[in-house]
Write an enzyme that holds these catalytic residues in place. Structure first.
Site, PDB file in Angstrom:
ATOM      1  N   ARG A 138       4.915 -42.954   5.560  1.00  0.00           N
ATOM      2  CA  ARG A 138       3.715 -44.042   5.707  1.00  0.00           C
ATOM      3  C   ARG A 138       4.325 -45.151   4.371  1.00  0.00           C
ATOM      4  O   ARG A 138       4.292 -44.782   3.392  1.00  0.00           O
ATOM      5  CB  ARG A 138       2.325 -43.699   5.374  1.00  0.00           C
ATOM      6  CG  ARG A 138       1.395 -44.765   5.394  1.00  0.00           C
ATOM      7  CD  ARG A 138       0.852 -45.027   4.256  1.00  0.00           C
ATOM      8  NE  ARG A 138      -0.188 -45.887   3.993  1.00  0.00           N
ATOM      9  CZ  ARG A 138      -0.751 -46.787   2.905  1.00  0.00           C
ATOM     10  NH1 ARG A 138      -0.124 -46.292   1.876  1.00  0.00           N
ATOM     11  NH2 ARG A 138      -1.763 -47.472   3.154  1.00  0.00           N
TER      12      ARG A 138
ATOM     13  N   ASP B  70       3.757 -47.984   1.971  1.00  0.00           N
ATOM     14  CA  ASP B  70       2.748 -48.768   1.493  1.00  0.00           C
ATOM     15  C   ASP B  70       2.936 -50.125   1.361  1.00  0.00           C
ATOM     16  O   ASP B  70       4.089 -50.538   0.955  1.00  0.00           O
ATOM     17  CB  ASP B  70       2.565 -47.997   0.111  1.00  0.00           C
ATOM     18  CG  ASP B  70       1.332 -48.639  -0.796  1.00  0.00           C
ATOM     19  OD1 ASP B  70       0.262 -48.529  -0.134  1.00  0.00           O
ATOM     20  OD2 ASP B  70       1.486 -49.227  -1.818  1.00  0.00           O
TER      21      ASP B  70
ATOM     22  N   GLU C 118       1.574 -49.912   6.336  1.00  0.00           N
ATOM     23  CA  GLU C 118       0.455 -50.771   5.858  1.00  0.00           C
ATOM     24  C   GLU C 118       0.843 -52.078   5.574  1.00  0.00           C
ATOM     25  O   GLU C 118       1.744 -52.514   4.917  1.00  0.00           O
ATOM     26  CB  GLU C 118      -0.172 -50.081   4.613  1.00  0.00           C
ATOM     27  CG  GLU C 118      -1.514 -50.973   4.008  1.00  0.00           C
ATOM     28  CD  GLU C 118      -1.733 -50.347   2.855  1.00  0.00           C
ATOM     29  OE1 GLU C 118      -2.969 -50.563   2.404  1.00  0.00           O
ATOM     30  OE2 GLU C 118      -0.983 -50.105   1.930  1.00  0.00           O
TER      31      GLU C 118
ATOM     32  N   ASP D  88      -6.323 -52.021   9.675  1.00  0.00           N
ATOM     33  CA  ASP D  88      -7.325 -52.428   8.678  1.00  0.00           C
ATOM     34  C   ASP D  88      -8.808 -52.883   9.378  1.00  0.00           C
ATOM     35  O   ASP D  88      -9.772 -52.741   9.264  1.00  0.00           O
ATOM     36  CB  ASP D  88      -7.034 -53.164   7.584  1.00  0.00           C
ATOM     37  CG  ASP D  88      -6.475 -52.231   6.447  1.00  0.00           C
ATOM     38  OD1 ASP D  88      -6.701 -51.030   6.336  1.00  0.00           O
ATOM     39  OD2 ASP D  88      -5.819 -52.702   5.521  1.00  0.00           O
ATOM     40  N   ASP D  89      -8.334 -53.999  10.409  1.00  0.00           N
ATOM     41  CA  ASP D  89      -9.323 -54.427  11.184  1.00  0.00           C
ATOM     42  C   ASP D  89     -10.475 -53.817  11.924  1.00  0.00           C
ATOM     43  O   ASP D  89     -11.688 -53.827  11.718  1.00  0.00           O
ATOM     44  CB  ASP D  89      -8.803 -55.462  12.290  1.00  0.00           C
ATOM     45  CG  ASP D  89      -8.156 -56.942  11.670  1.00  0.00           C
ATOM     46  OD1 ASP D  89      -8.255 -56.942  10.372  1.00  0.00           O
ATOM     47  OD2 ASP D  89      -7.670 -57.658  12.358  1.00  0.00           O
TER      48      ASP D  89
ATOM     49  N   HIS E 277     -11.130 -50.467  11.033  1.00  0.00           N
ATOM     50  CA  HIS E 277     -11.906 -49.823   9.743  1.00  0.00           C
ATOM     51  C   HIS E 277     -12.967 -51.037   9.469  1.00  0.00           C
ATOM     52  O   HIS E 277     -14.140 -50.885   9.260  1.00  0.00           O
ATOM     53  CB  HIS E 277     -11.080 -49.563   8.762  1.00  0.00           C
ATOM     54  CG  HIS E 277     -12.153 -49.356   7.483  1.00  0.00           C
ATOM     55  ND1 HIS E 277     -12.480 -50.101   6.673  1.00  0.00           N
ATOM     56  CD2 HIS E 277     -12.367 -48.117   7.115  1.00  0.00           C
ATOM     57  CE1 HIS E 277     -13.350 -49.697   5.699  1.00  0.00           C
ATOM     58  NE2 HIS E 277     -13.396 -48.401   5.950  1.00  0.00           N
ATOM     59  N   HIS E 278     -12.545 -52.208   9.104  1.00  0.00           N
ATOM     60  CA  HIS E 278     -13.425 -53.119   8.627  1.00  0.00           C
ATOM     61  C   HIS E 278     -14.643 -53.410   9.510  1.00  0.00           C
ATOM     62  O   HIS E 278     -15.838 -53.385   9.199  1.00  0.00           O
ATOM     63  CB  HIS E 278     -12.629 -54.467   8.124  1.00  0.00           C
ATOM     64  CG  HIS E 278     -11.697 -54.372   7.172  1.00  0.00           C
ATOM     65  ND1 HIS E 278     -11.695 -53.245   6.413  1.00  0.00           N
ATOM     66  CD2 HIS E 278     -10.768 -55.474   6.787  1.00  0.00           C
ATOM     67  CE1 HIS E 278     -10.725 -53.296   5.464  1.00  0.00           C
ATOM     68  NE2 HIS E 278     -10.021 -54.329   5.885  1.00  0.00           N
TER      69      HIS E 278
ATOM     70  N   GLN F 237     -10.220 -47.415   1.193  1.00  0.00           N
ATOM     71  CA  GLN F 237     -11.491 -47.562   1.688  1.00  0.00           C
ATOM     72  C   GLN F 237     -12.593 -47.043   0.996  1.00  0.00           C
ATOM     73  O   GLN F 237     -13.825 -47.538   0.780  1.00  0.00           O
ATOM     74  CB  GLN F 237     -11.372 -47.773   3.039  1.00  0.00           C
ATOM     75  CG  GLN F 237     -10.527 -48.463   3.787  1.00  0.00           C
ATOM     76  CD  GLN F 237     -10.281 -49.846   3.247  1.00  0.00           C
ATOM     77  OE1 GLN F 237     -11.216 -50.510   2.762  1.00  0.00           O
ATOM     78  NE2 GLN F 237      -9.172 -50.536   3.704  1.00  0.00           N
TER      79      GLN F 237
ATOM     80  N   GLY G 112     -11.996 -44.951  -2.169  1.00  0.00           N
ATOM     81  CA  GLY G 112     -11.499 -44.962  -3.575  1.00  0.00           C
ATOM     82  C   GLY G 112     -11.605 -46.416  -4.328  1.00  0.00           C
ATOM     83  O   GLY G 112     -11.932 -46.429  -5.566  1.00  0.00           O
ATOM     84  N   ASN G 113     -11.461 -47.556  -3.453  1.00  0.00           N
ATOM     85  CA  ASN G 113     -11.581 -48.854  -4.144  1.00  0.00           C
ATOM     86  C   ASN G 113     -12.943 -49.307  -4.097  1.00  0.00           C
ATOM     87  O   ASN G 113     -13.291 -50.290  -4.548  1.00  0.00           O
ATOM     88  CB  ASN G 113     -10.631 -49.786  -3.446  1.00  0.00           C
ATOM     89  CG  ASN G 113      -9.183 -49.530  -3.665  1.00  0.00           C
ATOM     90  OD1 ASN G 113      -8.695 -49.180  -4.611  1.00  0.00           O
ATOM     91  ND2 ASN G 113      -8.244 -49.820  -2.877  1.00  0.00           N
TER      92      ASN G 113
END
Length: 628
Positions: free
Chosen positions: A268, A270, A305, A330-331, A333-334, A402, A404-405
């Protein structure tokens, strides 16, 4: 790269090269006035020095028999500073000490014939080695592989393991990119883990960072300033100079190194949007093409990513990935997070909790933003993605970032209703995109996963205060006293609080969630995977969205003339399907999944309770009025 009966033999441009009775040491430092090989004593301290010679391309080299396998070595600069090998395979101590010479062929593989698994079978389980098990090691992960297999996971994805400063950290501050973190068990520990996973039919993926080095222990700039473009800035400092061939070789070789030396099944990459590459051929394009050519007889996969919602790297040729297998979406997820939590701050401002249109669009066509304007980013974002097959995307409800931040590292299970989360989990695991879960998600873990590091002095202060300052823009942390409550990343208690609590699986509520996930993944492998295997056509998704409730329908036209239908109502109130949407008898075909169980019988009458989801596999499309 040559192939023997049991393994590939690959030689990197960087790092030591074992010869017959001797070792060649090499370092690229074109502007350094002198470089000496430092030879370590039994305690890992420099005990002698040998002058190295520079060639016309800026490489310093020496062949010698005075450094044995297991012995320390490094490089002394003209300033007197002794630095480790940036391509070290092991260290005598931490990142500031001497490197250790190792024999890459010493490990005897039990699964040398393993060739991986097809991409469509991937079910990712992302984990952090230091917090996944009480031991915090590769061996600790290996002890729980049978559990992961029983769950239905097929691909273990490790957060970065390249050597970083201190004992604990996420891994994104790595400075020795060829060296598995010694605290986790080093190179042998990682090979044992991969071997054990392959024995169980599990793939192993590794998260790698090619956009920056960590702030503590990166000495490359002290002898090779040409490695970086000081005039090009990134969020982590000067950009890596990918227009220099030795620099490019360093990273591409690193990818091949993990895939060959450690038999890793995939990588993956980053934050590739933060790779500032000034060349005509992007690093990711060359790296992915090189990987594809190097391993023609193995299932090797790359995921990425990228905040830009680009598509060139995940385009298909004859239905198969030409370069990158899948992009982290990410879309998806968001929009799922906003629907579940009603949060709309930060980057969630681009997503609306009042409509599921964005979720349906992501499921049917890939990205939400396919060229539309982003208020949060102040620009148009993305490229059209509806022509791609759903397997070009890796979807998730949670991941290390998502969770940890967030200020306190809280999980979705702690932020949303159980019923909605379970519906979203069914959508994630049965949709034809490639699913990813974060460690503990499969049983509804509620422990935090915080951001943590192990820095000292001024760097530790800067990281702690910088971390807290990031949250000033959120209403809950406008007040300075509120920000002081955010856990200190350098405190050991922050790290310990992030460890998985495996005792939760002894409680009925958590075992119920685990049983549900196991059932979903069993259905996925038996019924969904055959419909997305091999060459899958793009542009196969359609959707219809309710105008007045959080309900939608998605239909995917998959292989064998099958249509996979998802009926979802994430509202609290029932949804009566409009008469102009229902095209056929909703009792025909096969029921794949219903959550809760009484949702399917109600759907057959044209009404879907809330919150609920129903999946059906049909030979025809059951809905009309959909939009591609």
């Amino acid at each position: 790269m040559a192939q023997t009966a049991d393994r590939f033999l690959f030689e990197t441009h960087w790092g030591p090269r074992l010869l017959a009775g001797r070792t060649e040491f090499r370092l690229w430092a074109p502007s350094a006035p002198s470089i000496e090989l430092a030879m370590g004593d039994g305690a890992g301290k420099p005990a002698g020095f040998l002058p190295m010679e520079k060639d016309a391309r800026g490489w310093w080299r020496i062949e010698t028999d005075r450094v044995a396998v297991g012995q320390g070595y490094g490089f002394r600069l003209d300033s007197g500073l002794v630095v480790p090998d940036p391509a070290a395979r092991a260290q005598c101590g931490d990142v500031h000490g001497l490197s250790k010479l190792v024999d890459p062929k010493a490990y005897a593989w039990k699964t040398a014939g393993w060739n991986g698994r097809p991409w469509e079978e991937a079910v990712f389980y992302e984990l952090h080695t230091g917090t996944f098990s009480p031991e915090g090691t590769f061996d600790g992960v290996a002890e729980r592989l049978d559990y992961l297999k029983e769950t239905g996971v097929t691909a273990v994805e490790l957060l970065p393991v390249a050597e970083f400063a201190g004992r604990r950290g996420w891994g994104y501050d790595g400075v020795l990119l060829y060296c598995p973190h010694e605290v986790y068990g080093g190179g042998d520990g990682l090979k044992r883990l991969v071997d054990a996973a392959h024995e169980r039919g599990l793939m192993v993926f590794l998260d790698v960072v090619y956009n920056h080095f960590g702030p503590d222990g990166n000495y490359i700039g002290s002898y090779a300033p040409e490695f970086f473009h000081q005039e090009i800035h990134t969020p982590w400092g000067a950009a890596i100079a990918y227009d220099e061939k030795p620099v490019r070789d360093f990273m591409i070789d690193n990818a091949l190194f993990w895939l060959e030396e450690f038999r890793i099944d995939g990588l993956r990459l980053d934050a590739i949007d933060s790779i500032e590459d000034t060349t005509d051929v992007p690093l990711v394009r060359e790296l992915a093409a090189t990987v594809r050519a190097a391993f023609p007889d193995r299932h090797v996969h790359i995921t990425t990513e990228d905040d830009r919602n680009i598509t060139w790297h995940v385009e298909r040729e004859n239905g198969r990935a030409a370069l990158v297998s899948g992009e982290w979406n990410d879309d998806f997820h968001h929009t799922a997070h906003v629907i579940a939590t009603h949060e709309e701050e930060g980057y969630y401002a681009d997503y609306s909790r009042k409509s599921v249109a964005q979720m349906a669009k992501a499921l049917a066509t890939g990205f939400v933003f396919q060229g539309e304007h982003s208020k949060h980013r102040g620009r148009d974002v993305g490229r059209p993605s509806g022509h791609l097959p759903p397997t070009a995307f890796v979807n998730f409800l949670q991941n290390h970032d998502q969770i940890g931040n967030r200020a306190f590292g809280d999980r979705l299970t702690d932020l949303a209703s159980r019923r909605v989360v379970e519906c979203l989990q069914a959508i994630l695991l049965l949709s034809p995109q490639i699913p990813l879960m974060f460690m503990g998600e499969e049983y509804g873990n509620t422990d935090p996963f915080c951001f943590f590091t192990d820095f000292d002095g001024e760097l530790a202060d800067a990281v702690r205060e910088g971390r807290r300052a990031e949250f000033k823009k959120f209403a809950a942390f406008h007040d300075a006293d509120a920000r002081k409550l955010i856990p200190d990343p350098n405190a050991e208690t922050t790290f310990k609080a992030s460890k998985l609590d495996w005792s939760l699986l002894d409680r009925p509520t958590y075992r119920r969630r685990w049983a549900m996930v196991k059932t979903l993944l069993e259905k996925r492998q038996q019924r969904v995977v055959p419909l997305i295997a091999g060459e899958l056509a793009g542009g196969c998704g359609e959707y219809h969205v309710s105008d007045d409730t959080l309900a939608f329908v998605v239909a995917w036209h998959l292989k064998n003339n099958a249509v996979l239908h998802l009926f979802a109502n994430l509202d609290d109130e029932p949804w009566a399907l409009p008469s102009d949407v229902v095209k056929s008898d909703l009792t025909c075909g096969d029921l794949l999944h219903s959550h809760p169980k009484d949702a399917a019988p109600m759907l057959e009458t044209g009404c879907l309770p809330g919150p609920s989801v129903v999946f059906r596999i049909e030979g025809q499309k059951l809905i009309s009025g959909t939009a591609r």
